[in-house]
Design a protein around this motif. Structure first.
Motif, PDB file in Angstrom:
ATOM      1  N   VAL A   1       0.911  -1.228  -0.096  1.00 29.86           N
ATOM      2  CA  VAL A   1       0.163   0.055  -0.235  1.00 29.86           C
ATOM      3  C   VAL A   1       0.863   1.290  -0.003  1.00 29.86           C
ATOM      4  O   VAL A   1       1.730   1.453   0.913  1.00 29.86           O
ATOM      5  CB  VAL A   1      -0.981   0.023   1.383  1.00 29.86           C
ATOM      6  CG1 VAL A   1      -1.836   1.294   1.051  1.00 29.86           C
ATOM      7  CG2 VAL A   1      -1.753  -1.221   1.160  1.00 29.86           C
ATOM      8  N   ARG A   2       0.944   2.147  -1.062  1.00 29.36           N
ATOM      9  CA  ARG A   2       1.653   3.271  -1.066  1.00 29.36           C
ATOM     10  C   ARG A   2       1.189   4.259  -0.285  1.00 29.36           C
ATOM     11  O   ARG A   2      -0.041   4.554   0.038  1.00 29.36           O
ATOM     12  CB  ARG A   2       1.701   3.583  -2.687  1.00 29.36           C
ATOM     13  CG  ARG A   2       2.362   2.525  -3.746  1.00 29.36           C
ATOM     14  CD  ARG A   2       2.688   3.158  -4.878  1.00 29.36           C
ATOM     15  NE  ARG A   2       3.432   2.281  -5.655  1.00 29.36           N
ATOM     16  CZ  ARG A   2       4.889   2.105  -5.625  1.00 29.36           C
ATOM     17  NH1 ARG A   2       5.584   2.923  -4.778  1.00 29.36           N
ATOM     18  NH2 ARG A   2       5.463   1.411  -6.225  1.00 29.36           N
ATOM     19  N   GLY A   3       1.970   5.260   0.028  1.00 30.64           N
ATOM     20  CA  GLY A   3       1.594   6.464   0.594  1.00 30.64           C
ATOM     21  C   GLY A   3       2.196   6.788   1.977  1.00 30.64           C
ATOM     22  O   GLY A   3       2.858   5.928   2.543  1.00 30.64           O
ATOM     23  N   ALA A   4       1.913   7.920   2.547  1.00 30.35           N
ATOM     24  CA  ALA A   4       2.550   8.194   3.764  1.00 30.35           C
ATOM     25  C   ALA A   4       2.127   7.089   4.782  1.00 30.35           C
ATOM     26  O   ALA A   4       2.858   6.882   5.765  1.00 30.35           O
ATOM     27  CB  ALA A   4       2.004   9.445   4.178  1.00 30.35           C
ATOM     28  N   TYR A   5       0.923   6.721   4.884  1.00 32.99           N
ATOM     29  CA  TYR A   5       0.460   5.445   5.985  1.00 32.99           C
ATOM     30  C   TYR A   5       0.401   4.149   5.298  1.00 32.99           C
ATOM     31  O   TYR A   5      -0.203   3.433   5.754  1.00 32.99           O
ATOM     32  CB  TYR A   5      -0.823   6.093   6.487  1.00 32.99           C
ATOM     33  CG  TYR A   5      -0.813   7.318   7.073  1.00 32.99           C
ATOM     34  CD1 TYR A   5      -0.263   7.473   8.516  1.00 32.99           C
ATOM     35  CD2 TYR A   5      -1.121   8.542   6.841  1.00 32.99           C
ATOM     36  CE1 TYR A   5      -0.265   8.595   9.115  1.00 32.99           C
ATOM     37  CE2 TYR A   5      -1.152   9.652   7.400  1.00 32.99           C
ATOM     38  CZ  TYR A   5      -0.453   9.691   8.665  1.00 32.99           C
ATOM     39  OH  TYR A   5      -0.726  10.809   9.318  1.00 32.99           O
ATOM     40  N   GLY A   6       1.231   3.923   4.297  1.00 30.61           N
ATOM     41  CA  GLY A   6       1.481   2.737   3.559  1.00 30.61           C
ATOM     42  C   GLY A   6       2.349   1.790   4.187  1.00 30.61           C
ATOM     43  O   GLY A   6       2.634   1.832   5.253  1.00 30.61           O
ATOM     44  N   GLY A   7       2.256   0.464   3.482  1.00 32.77           N
ATOM     45  CA  GLY A   7       3.113  -0.471   4.178  1.00 32.77           C
ATOM     46  C   GLY A   7       2.601  -1.910   3.458  1.00 32.77           C
ATOM     47  O   GLY A   7       2.235  -1.800   2.306  1.00 32.77           O
ATOM     48  N   TYR A   8       2.410  -2.615   4.179  1.00 32.07           N
ATOM     49  CA  TYR A   8       2.218  -4.163   3.612  1.00 32.07           C
ATOM     50  C   TYR A   8       0.908  -4.726   4.333  1.00 32.07           C
ATOM     51  O   TYR A   8       0.773  -4.280   5.588  1.00 32.07           O
ATOM     52  CB  TYR A   8       3.186  -5.095   3.570  1.00 32.07           C
ATOM     53  CG  TYR A   8       4.291  -4.823   2.593  1.00 32.07           C
ATOM     54  CD1 TYR A   8       4.418  -5.400   1.295  1.00 32.07           C
ATOM     55  CD2 TYR A   8       5.265  -3.842   3.125  1.00 32.07           C
ATOM     56  CE1 TYR A   8       5.222  -4.905   0.206  1.00 32.07           C
ATOM     57  CE2 TYR A   8       6.623  -3.545   1.962  1.00 32.07           C
ATOM     58  CZ  TYR A   8       6.363  -4.191   0.642  1.00 32.07           C
ATOM     59  OH  TYR A   8       7.158  -3.691  -0.203  1.00 32.07           O
ATOM     60  N   ILE A   9       0.193  -5.499   3.807  1.00 28.08           N
ATOM     61  CA  ILE A   9      -1.059  -6.279   4.274  1.00 28.08           C
ATOM     62  C   ILE A   9      -1.086  -7.722   3.659  1.00 28.08           C
ATOM     63  O   ILE A   9      -0.672  -7.875   2.570  1.00 28.08           O
ATOM     64  CB  ILE A   9      -2.475  -5.702   3.913  1.00 28.08           C
ATOM     65  CG1 ILE A   9      -2.602  -5.328   2.596  1.00 28.08           C
ATOM     66  CG2 ILE A   9      -2.509  -4.085   4.721  1.00 28.08           C
ATOM     67  CD1 ILE A   9      -4.088  -4.897   2.335  1.00 28.08           C
ATOM     68  N   LEU A  10      -1.431  -8.412   4.640  1.00 24.84           N
ATOM     69  CA  LEU A  10      -1.637  -9.905   3.870  1.00 24.84           C
ATOM     70  C   LEU A  10      -2.818  -9.925   2.805  1.00 24.84           C
ATOM     71  O   LEU A  10      -3.851  -9.385   2.819  1.00 24.84           O
ATOM     72  CB  LEU A  10      -2.329 -10.990   4.986  1.00 24.84           C
ATOM     73  CG  LEU A  10      -1.122 -10.940   6.156  1.00 24.84           C
ATOM     74  CD1 LEU A  10      -1.938 -12.075   7.106  1.00 24.84           C
ATOM     75  CD2 LEU A  10       0.195 -11.613   5.590  1.00 24.84           C
ATOM     76  N   ALA A  11      -2.329 -10.551   1.776  1.00 27.15           N
ATOM     77  CA  ALA A  11      -3.329 -10.728   0.368  1.00 27.15           C
ATOM     78  C   ALA A  11      -4.420 -11.851   0.713  1.00 27.15           C
ATOM     79  O   ALA A  11      -5.545 -11.686   0.119  1.00 27.15           O
ATOM     80  CB  ALA A  11      -2.344 -11.130  -0.645  1.00 27.15           C
ATOM     81  N   ARG A  12      -4.179 -12.460   1.739  1.00 29.19           N
ATOM     82  CA  ARG A  12      -5.431 -13.494   1.962  1.00 29.19           C
ATOM     83  C   ARG A  12      -5.458 -13.518   3.805  1.00 29.19           C
ATOM     84  O   ARG A  12      -4.777 -13.139   4.277  1.00 29.19           O
ATOM     85  CB  ARG A  12      -5.059 -14.910   1.670  1.00 29.19           C
ATOM     86  CG  ARG A  12      -4.870 -14.996   0.292  1.00 29.19           C
ATOM     87  CD  ARG A  12      -4.696 -16.177  -0.370  1.00 29.19           C
ATOM     88  NE  ARG A  12      -3.813 -17.314   0.417  1.00 29.19           N
ATOM     89  CZ  ARG A  12      -2.855 -17.523  -0.189  1.00 29.19           C
ATOM     90  NH1 ARG A  12      -2.388 -17.557  -1.308  1.00 29.19           N
ATOM     91  NH2 ARG A  12      -2.006 -18.455   0.565  1.00 29.19           N
TER      92      ARG A  12
END
Length: 139
Positions: A58-69
């Motif tokens: 997830v892009r942006g200032a508060y981005g990062g990674y999340i699980l896809a499932r």
């Protein structure tokens, strides 16, 4: 089979994402800081995990990674195979005597079974259980 830091740190990323599932993205910087790991190294691991469809960025200032499932749908085996390759314990077992070949196949299958039946949900919950148990000792 020896699990390298790639597999171990990759599981660390995935467990942290599972712990925060549904709460928005987590940055690798945050995980690196909390676990005292190299952010640069974690970034190298996130790419194959993303390419395999296990995480989304997830892009942006508060981005990062999340699980896809869902955490209960991703196994430790999924993560290890992406980062370490196929699960094999002994190379060239086809040249072994039948008894030893059978042994190595049984050991491989046992390892696969553990990895393929242990989900991120199990691992995240195990961490929570361990923390609760350790607090009990200090009361």
């Amino acid at each position: 089979m020896k699990i390298s830091t790639k597999g171990r740190y990759g599981l660390t990323i995935m467990i942290e994402l599972a712990k925060n599932f549904g709460e928005g993205p987590i940055s690798l910087k945050q995980i690196a800081r909390e676990k005292n790991l190299s952010e640069h190294y974690l970034e190298q691991l996130a790419s194959p995990l993303r390419n395999a469809g296990l995480v989304k960025s997830v892009r942006g200032a508060y981005g990062g990674y999340i699980l896809a499932r869902l955490p209960k749908e991703i196994t430790a085996g999924d993560v290890i195979r992406v980062l370490e390759g196929p699960i094999t314990l002994v190379e060239g077992i086809e040249d072994e005597e039948p008894a030893k070949q059978a042994l190595w196949l049984r050991v491989r299958d046992a390892v696969k079974d553990v990895l393929d039946t242990t989900t991120l949900d199990d691992l995240k919950n195990h961490d929570n259980d361990q923390q609760q148990e350790s607090y009990m000792f200090y009361i």
